[in-house]
Enzyme design. Structure first.
Site, PDB file in Angstrom:
ATOM      1  N   THR A  39       5.761   8.107   2.670  1.00 57.91           N
ATOM      2  CA  THR A  39       7.004   8.544   3.255  1.00 57.91           C
ATOM      3  C   THR A  39       7.723   9.267   1.739  1.00 57.91           C
ATOM      4  OG1 THR A  39       7.368   6.209   2.394  1.00 57.91           O
ATOM      5  CG2 THR A  39       7.385   6.962   5.514  1.00 57.91           C
ATOM      6  N   ASP A  40       7.795   8.701   0.750  1.00 58.37           N
ATOM      7  CA  ASP A  40       8.249   8.633  -0.645  1.00 58.37           C
ATOM      8  C   ASP A  40       8.420  10.314  -1.051  1.00 58.37           C
ATOM      9  OD1 ASP A  40       9.158   6.617  -0.835  1.00 58.37           O
ATOM     10  OD2 ASP A  40       7.684   6.188  -1.908  1.00 58.37           O
ATOM     11  N   SER A  94       2.550   8.727  -2.423  1.00 58.92           N
ATOM     12  CA  SER A  94       3.004  10.063  -2.280  1.00 58.92           C
ATOM     13  C   SER A  94       4.198  10.591  -3.637  1.00 58.92           C
ATOM     14  CB  SER A  94       3.207  10.297  -0.511  1.00 58.92           C
ATOM     15  OG  SER A  94       4.607   9.853  -0.911  1.00 58.92           O
ATOM     16  N   THR A 149       1.628   5.202   2.921  1.00 58.29           N
ATOM     17  CA  THR A 149       1.811   3.794   3.349  1.00 58.29           C
ATOM     18  C   THR A 149       1.008   3.568   4.585  1.00 58.29           C
ATOM     19  OG1 THR A 149       3.760   3.215   1.936  1.00 58.29           O
ATOM     20  CG2 THR A 149       3.497   2.030   3.962  1.00 58.29           C
TER      21      THR A 149
HETATM   22  C1  SIN Z   1       4.127   6.737  -0.656  1.00 56.77           C
HETATM   23  O1  SIN Z   1       5.229   7.529  -0.156  1.00 56.77           O
HETATM   24  O2  SIN Z   1       2.772   6.797  -0.515  1.00 56.77           O
HETATM   25  C2  SIN Z   1       3.891   4.821  -0.424  1.00 56.77           C
HETATM   26  C3  SIN Z   1       5.455   4.831   0.743  1.00 56.77           C
HETATM   27  C4  SIN Z   1       5.137   5.605   1.800  1.00 56.77           C
HETATM   28  O3  SIN Z   1       4.035   5.600   2.148  1.00 56.77           O
HETATM   29  O4  SIN Z   1       6.118   4.494   2.574  1.00 56.77           O
END
Ligand code: SIN
Length: 325
Positions: free
Chosen positions: A99-100, A66, A20
């Protein structure tokens, strides 16, 4: 303890993998429904005026959401990070990520990359196009940490909080303050561009696979299949049977509470072990791991993974199987 960022001690290399933090939405008001991993590492740096003029190098390794993180990207990331950290002119490395699965990549790097210098992961909960994106500040904090003298280990910085890579947990699916360090608590804080240390920088004991299976570790296609199964009301042992039939050499059962496992899964785990798979149990609880009592958990208990989360336990078992050959 508090230290200040003085003159830059060396280059900081930024390795972009997507997420993100590199995501764009159709409108500035959108925090969901955007596309992750659109922007390259150069564009992330360009969006932070405070970084202009600092000695930085930016490389885009991947443009992944991710949730689609894969073992080949992990292998490439670990190799690039190790290569740059070994350079005498490099102060530290920053990885931008989604973040995932940030906690999984952080734990994998923690166990596989010798980080005598800072290897700092960062991410964002809001896309780069948001009215108030969190990515630019997180990237600035990550670079600040990466060039701070004396910092070492795999770390993650989000929202001004520095987490050890081995303790990081994503706790919320939407809020900007989405991360915690579990029972360990944060390592440091980033306050107005300065680092306030709360406890010693984490030591990074490398997994034996790094020395014993270096070639296999570099070639993700050789990694053993290790899956996670959750224990829950109405759990079916057939799930474990099917995973073993599909090639799983290792299984982590995300148990209930203190690592308890449904009787159907326990029976299937015995079949899996008889077929040659390694089965361990963790806890699906948000905090805490599995505390094994003084009786060792009883004669029939599956081996427990202590404080590791199920995703960390999966990485540990994968590395154990790699080291065992
Ligand atoms: C991801 O994990 O690539 C999408 C969600 C995020 O980064 O918060």
């Amino acid at each position: 303890m508090q230290s200040t960022s003085g003159s830059p001690p060396g280059v900081v290399v930024i390795l972009g993998t997507g997420g993100t933090i590199a995501g764009t939405a159709a409108s500035a008001a959108r925090h969901v429904g955007y596309q992750a991993g659109v922007l390259g590492a150069d564009a992330l740096v360009a969006a932070v005026p405070a970084l202009q003029g600092w000695p930085l190098e930016a490389e885009t390794l991947a443009r992944l959401d991710s949730c689609d993180m894969d073992h080949a990207t992990w292998a490439a990331l670990a190799q690039r990070a190790a290569l740059h950290l070994a350079r005498p002119d490099v102060a530290g490395v920053v990885v931008t990520h989604g973040t995932d699965t940030l906690e999984e990549t952080a734990y994998f790097l923690h166990r596989t990359v010798a980080a005598a210098k800072p290897l700092v992961l960062t991410a964002a909960m809001r896309p780069a196009t948001a009215l108030s994106p969190d990515g630019p500040q997180n990237l600035f904090d990550a670079v600040t940490l990466a060039r701070e003298p004396g910092v070492r280990g795999v770390l993650a910085v989000l929202g001004g909080v520095v987490h050890a890579g081995c303790s990081l947990r994503k706790l919320h699916g939407y809020r900007v303050d989405a991360f915690g360090s579990g029972d360990a608590g944060p390592v440091a804080l980033l306050e107005d561009g300065r680092v306030r240390l709360l406890r010693p920088w984490p030591d990074a004991p490398l997994h034996p696979a790094v020395a014993q299976a270096a070639d296999s570790l570099r070639a993700a296609s050789r990694w053993p299949v290790v899956d996670i199964v959750s224990s829950h009301a109405g759990a079916r042992g057939e799930v474990i049977d099917a995973l073993v039939a599909a090639g799983a050499r290792g299984l982590v059962i995300a148990g209930t509470g203190n690592g308890s496992v449904h009787a159907e899964l326990r029976a299937a785990a015995r079949r899996a072990v008889a077929a040659g798979a390694v089965v361990r149990r963790a806890s699906r609880c948000l905090l805490g791991g599995v505390v094994v009592g003084q009786d060792g958990g009883g004669p029939d208990a599956l081996p427990a993974t202590g404080e590791l989360t199920p995703v960390q336990a999966r990485i540990e078992l994968l590395l154990d199987l790699l080291a065992a050959g």
